[in-house]
Structures are given as structure tokens and as C-alpha cells.
Design an enzyme around this catalytic site. Sequence first.
Site, short mmCIF file in Angstrom:
data_model
loop_
_atom_site.label_atom_id
_atom_site.label_comp_id
_atom_site.label_asym_id
_atom_site.label_seq_id
_atom_site.Cartn_x
_atom_site.Cartn_y
_atom_site.Cartn_z
N CYS A 53 0.87 -1.19 0.00
CA CYS A 53 0.00 0.00 0.00
C CYS A 53 0.90 1.22 0.00
O CYS A 53 1.64 1.44 0.96
CB CYS A 53 -0.91 0.00 1.22
SG CYS A 53 -1.90 -1.50 1.40
N GLU A 108 -8.94 -0.30 6.71
CA GLU A 108 -8.12 -0.50 7.90
C GLU A 108 -8.06 0.80 8.69
O GLU A 108 -7.73 1.85 8.14
CB GLU A 108 -6.72 -0.96 7.52
CG GLU A 108 -6.68 -2.34 6.91
CD GLU A 108 -5.27 -2.90 6.82
OE1 GLU A 108 -4.33 -2.23 7.31
OE2 GLU A 108 -5.10 -4.00 6.28
N HIS A 156 -3.92 -7.97 11.90
CA HIS A 156 -2.52 -8.30 11.66
C HIS A 156 -1.82 -8.74 12.94
O HIS A 156 -0.67 -9.16 12.90
CB HIS A 156 -1.79 -7.11 11.05
CG HIS A 156 -2.39 -6.64 9.77
ND1 HIS A 156 -2.57 -7.47 8.69
CD2 HIS A 156 -2.90 -5.44 9.39
CE1 HIS A 156 -3.14 -6.80 7.69
NE2 HIS A 156 -3.35 -5.57 8.10
N CYS A 168 -9.70 -6.26 8.12
CA CYS A 168 -9.51 -7.00 6.87
C CYS A 168 -9.98 -8.42 7.09
O CYS A 168 -10.67 -8.72 8.06
CB CYS A 168 -8.03 -6.93 6.48
SG CYS A 168 -7.68 -7.42 4.78
#
Length: 229
Positions: free
Chosen positions: A118, A140, A169, A201
Amino acid sequence: MTGSPAELMRVNLLEVFNEPDPDRRATVIAENYAEDVVWHEPDRVNHGRTDFVRRATELLAENPGWVFRPVGPASGLDDIGHLGFQWGPSDGRPPVVSGMDIARTSGGVIIELYTIMCYAEFGDVVQAIDALDADVISLEAARSHMQVARELAAYGYPREAGPGVYDIHSPRVPGAAEAADLLRLGLKAIPAERLWVNPDCGLKTRGWPEVRASLENLVAAARTVRAEI
């Protein structure tokens, strides 16, 4: 040499893509990746170890002096490994790129690697996202404490949005109070009728016990904040 999915993710980031010596890098690749490994990048697919070695060398040469830094611990579930990362100058300036590696493993080596990067600041691309005309977008937001929600509000984004309140994450389970605080921040930027409650996510790399506990806390947080409105 063989390793667990989590250990292979650490090796992939720190001993391959942070390794300046090409011979040492090639040796680590030979020990930890299948002969017919497939590496998926955002703009290309690399087949086999030879392509992998060549492309890794090219990537490191594109930005000399940059280093990869892990974001959170590497994790593994069944044959899948995952590790978030940041990439940028080694002199203390902020990272330029954030992303994640997800790998499929077999027999203690990586057989398939997906690299997701990203590059943009959200405020720089929000107009393009608006042009997609999506009914709902999921973003996010947990680690940034709802920064994207504030940028949506500053732009005047007119549709529904789900800025994440669960950082997938990390293996850490967010508490209900923590998720509720993030939802309250979201409500300062997005009206309740347009605010969705969701993780950052997908949950592929997380284990069932932590997923269940985290989602139960998200539901509890939503009920608490809904009662306050």
C-alpha cells in the site's frame, strides 16, 4: 532447512529482503523456498527460484538504503504464514510503503508467496474511492485510531463505511472497551446510520479461538455504543 509458517515469514522478510549480500540471499532462498515457488506481486507473477532471486535483487536495487521492518509478530495457521511490514529509508524517516506478505507452505518451505503493498496516503486517493460509487467500503483503521474516518469526513464522503476496529494483523484480542472507544471516534466523523462495525480486513491468518473472542467483543462494543446514541 525447514521451518514453521511463522518462522518462514520472518526469514522471508529479514533474511531475504533485508539481506544486502546477493550470495547469502540466494542461499537462504534455496533453503526456504520450493524449486517451483510462485511469488505474486501487485504487478507481476514470478515463477521458480531463479525468477525469485532475480526479482528480489531488482527490488532491493530500486531503493538502495531502504529497509523492511516487521509490523507485529509473524503468525501461522495450518500451512499459511503472515507478516505485516513497512518499507522505507533506514535513516529514521517515516516508512514509505506498508504492506503484508502471506505465504502458503508445504514441507517446511514456502511454495507460494503473495506480497501486498500500500503506497498511498488515504487522503490522496479518497476522491478515486468516491468515484467507485460503492455502497459500503471497509477500511483498515484500528492502528491509526480512525484516521481514515476523519479523512472521509473532511472530504465529505457521502456513503456508508466500515473503518476497522479490530487489527487482524496482530494475534492480540481487542477488548470490548477498546473497540467501543474506536467506534466512538468513528461516530465523530461518520453518522451512526452510515457507520459499519467490522475488522480491518479478512481473518484467514487468525486462529478460530482468537477470532471468536475478538468478534464477540466487537458485538459487545457495538451494543454498548448503540445504547449510547
